[in-house]
Design a protein around this motif. Structure first.
Motif, PDB file in Angstrom:
ATOM      1  N   ARG A  51       0.818  -1.217   0.000  1.00  0.00           N
ATOM      2  CA  ARG A  51       0.000   0.000   0.000  1.00  0.00           C
ATOM      3  C   ARG A  51       0.847   1.259   0.000  1.00  0.00           C
ATOM      4  NH1 ARG A  51      -4.874  -1.425   4.325  1.00  0.00           N
ATOM      5  NH2 ARG A  51      -5.858  -3.069   3.073  1.00  0.00           N
ATOM      6  N   GLU A 118      -0.750  -6.822   2.273  1.00  0.00           N
ATOM      7  CA  GLU A 118      -1.090  -5.401   2.243  1.00  0.00           C
ATOM      8  C   GLU A 118      -1.480  -4.859   3.617  1.00  0.00           C
ATOM      9  OE1 GLU A 118      -3.093  -3.781  -1.506  1.00  0.00           O
ATOM     10  OE2 GLU A 118      -3.962  -5.786  -1.317  1.00  0.00           O
ATOM     11  N   GLU A 138      -0.586   5.603   4.918  1.00  0.00           N
ATOM     12  CA  GLU A 138      -1.329   4.384   5.226  1.00  0.00           C
ATOM     13  C   GLU A 138      -1.981   4.510   6.595  1.00  0.00           C
ATOM     14  OE1 GLU A 138       0.446   0.485   4.176  1.00  0.00           O
ATOM     15  OE2 GLU A 138       2.276   1.662   3.897  1.00  0.00           O
TER      16      GLU A 138
END
Length: 274
Positions: A51, A118, A138
């Motif tokens: 990510r 992820e 993130e």
């Protein structure tokens, strides 16, 4: 020096294609477009999670080029809204459990970040988690990590342990002395201790990417700015150190480009590839 015929470029991210404000070098995309027109893949290799890498890959229009995550613990190829695992190396579950127990008993202030594919998971959102979230854009999931590993353990690609440098260096020495069979420990920053499988390195990732493209190592240019990049800089036909790299990294690289605030990656592409 005589530059090899470069057929593949593999580059670090933070401190390399990103400037001090964590933004992509604005001159990089047109240079990558020229690489693409010449059928020369540009591959991103980082300690980041998928990510943290995929958005940069999209911004640079890298298409389906593989991405190297967690310093090579996970290599992925994106295909539409899905991705295919090219190669992965997992941290042994029983060793992760030992490490978490050590931290709970003797280093309770250390921020523990667990990465699985992820997913980014933490026990709680402390100040260190907030700093990392701001850098990578993130957001982690909060849950009891020890309970997770006992009940339904996911594949573990990396642990990131964060605290003040003095504590992290003490923890590093303690964990090294445990002599765990399958886990490797290294400092990616003065207060960031990374835990991966001993099979993981950017050197091994480079070998796996060159096999994917069937490209000889001598026809690869690698670019990086820190000690975790050194193995791939040494192995490649042309290893390029950023101007902001430590002197020890510069000394073992083939050439030195400008720093990450002065378009160093773009300069290397123009000088040694295009």
């Amino acid at each position: 020096m005589n530059s090899p015929n470069i057929q593949l470029v593999m580059s670090d991210i933070d401190g390399t294609i990103l400037n001090a404000q964590h933004q992509i070098d604005e001159s990089l995309r047109p240079n990558i477009q020229q690489l693409t027109e010449n059928n020369i893949p540009f591959v991103l290799a980082s300690a980041r999670s998928p990510r943290g890498v995929f958005p940069l890959s999209k911004e640079l229009d890298l298409g389906q080029n593989p991405i190297v995550c967690y310093n090579g613990a996970l290599i992925l190829e994106e295909n539409g809204n899905h991705f295919r695992i090219i190669k992965e190396h997992l941290v042994a579950l029983e060793e992760v459990q030992i490490i978490l127990e050590v931290i709970k008993r003797q280093f309770p202030k250390v921020s523990v970040n667990l990465y699985s594919g992820e997913q980014w998971m933490v026990d709680k959102r402390d100040k260190w988690v907030e700093i990392e979230a701001a850098i990578t854009n993130e957001s982690p999931a909060e849950q009891n990590l020890q309970s997770l590993l006992l009940e339904n353990a996911p594949p573990i690609h990396k642990l990131l342990l964060v605290e003040e440098p003095e504590t992290i260096h003490e923890l590093h020495r303690f964990l090294e002395n445990l002599q765990l069979k399958d886990s490797a420990f290294y400092l990616s920053k003065d207060n960031y201790l990374e835990v991966t499988s001993k099979e993981v390195s950017k050197e091994r990732a480079l070998i796996e990417v060159t096999r994917y493209y069937d490209t000889p190592l001598e026809n690869v240019m690698t670019i990086g700015d820190n000690f975790n990049d050194l193995s791939m800089l040494i192995l490649a036909g042309l290893g390029v150190a950023m101007g902001n790299a430590p002197q020890a990294v510069k000394e073992k690289s083939d050439v030195i480009t400008c720093n990450n605030n002065e378009h160093g990656v773009s300069q290397a592409i123009r000088d040694y590839v295009l």
